[in-house]
Design a protein around this motif. Sequence first.
Motif, PDB file in Angstrom:
ATOM      1  N   GLY A   1      15.601-110.463   2.043  1.00  0.00           N
ATOM      2  CA  GLY A   1      16.455-111.635   1.906  1.00  0.00           C
ATOM      3  C   GLY A   1      17.657-111.515   2.820  1.00  0.00           C
ATOM      4  O   GLY A   1      18.136-110.411   3.074  1.00  0.00           O
TER       5      GLY A   1
ATOM      6  N   ILE B   1      18.356-114.176  -4.604  1.00  0.00           N
ATOM      7  CA  ILE B   1      19.075-115.401  -4.211  1.00  0.00           C
ATOM      8  C   ILE B   1      20.432-115.458  -4.904  1.00  0.00           C
ATOM      9  O   ILE B   1      21.461-115.758  -4.285  1.00  0.00           O
TER      10      ILE B   1
ATOM     11  N   GLN C   1      24.006-115.595  -3.112  1.00  0.00           N
ATOM     12  CA  GLN C   1      24.841-116.778  -3.364  1.00  0.00           C
ATOM     13  C   GLN C   1      26.223-116.402  -3.880  1.00  0.00           C
ATOM     14  O   GLN C   1      27.204-117.118  -3.624  1.00  0.00           O
TER      15      GLN C   1
ATOM     16  N   VAL D   1      18.003-122.758   0.493  1.00  0.00           N
ATOM     17  CA  VAL D   1      17.244-121.505   0.479  1.00  0.00           C
ATOM     18  C   VAL D   1      15.843-121.789   1.002  1.00  0.00           C
ATOM     19  O   VAL D   1      15.192-122.751   0.559  1.00  0.00           O
TER      20      VAL D   1
END
Length: 321
Positions: free
Chosen positions: A16, A48, A52, A60
């Motif tokens: 990520g 995520i 964030q 996303v």
Amino acid sequence: MSLAIGIDIGGTKIAGAVIDELGEIVDAERVPTPLEPGALEDAVVEMITRLQSHHEVAAVGVAAAGFVDAAQSTVFYAPNIDWRNEPLRQKLEARVGTTVVVDNDANAAGWAEFRFGAGRLVSDMVMLTIGTGVGGAIVANDHLFRGGFGAGAELGHLRLVPGGYACGCGQHGCLEQYGSGRALLRMADEIADAGGIGQRLARVRDEHGALDGRLIGALIMEEDAGAIAALRQLGHWIGEASASLAAVLDPQRFVIGGGVADAGELLLDPIREAFRQHLPARGYHPEPDFVIAELVNDAGVVGAADLARVHVADRVQRAGE
């Protein structure tokens, strides 16, 4: 500057990253890929949420192997995950509170190369990712091609040899069986069995019990004759397939990525040679160039994030019309 999160779900790890509008990585992390689909979804949501918490993001993007619908929402089929008609976008948006788009991992990598890497100076590009299998992505007139149902650009399953080796897709003779890392191992074993230039391959195989990509890659870098012969066989098949793709798509550039692309010009030379041999109307048909991908392991997260950003921008534009 607008930021977006890209998530790349691989067979062994989930990567990520927070990506800016120039394709630069602002923040990144990785975790092992859980085997169970519910745990995998939880791991994606947790990643995520962590990213964030440190950055304000517009959207996303999630990249995964398999067939994804044209709406970038539902995973029809994932080969390595038990997802069948999985409404992944809907599930993730409900949990993270941000716009999410889902795309095929090869599409994401190809888009990253088109926007920020080896394909950034052309409008029409084909990417072939030569790894364990063969992935593909098509950009036509500055747009990512997905097909009518979203499952297009499965270039590894181009039928190359009628009645050839059986493929995991259920057919025979697909490019994936002749132009992949797995195919390179088979070719190297055949050359080792034949003796002659394959003697060193055979010795290395005996020493280690079996040939693998790392061993063959090292022999290629040392320009061992047997390993180079296997690589040239592989390049021939990729070049022949590329000629057929050029007849249909007429790209300005082919971008070659994946682990086997580490061989650079040693791989590109036989690809170009076979391409010219099989290109219809050669001498009258403009010829694309062949280059090695630039973004390597970051292509998935960069492409997924940028596709999410493009999706949001398109939605805003439509709302203003």
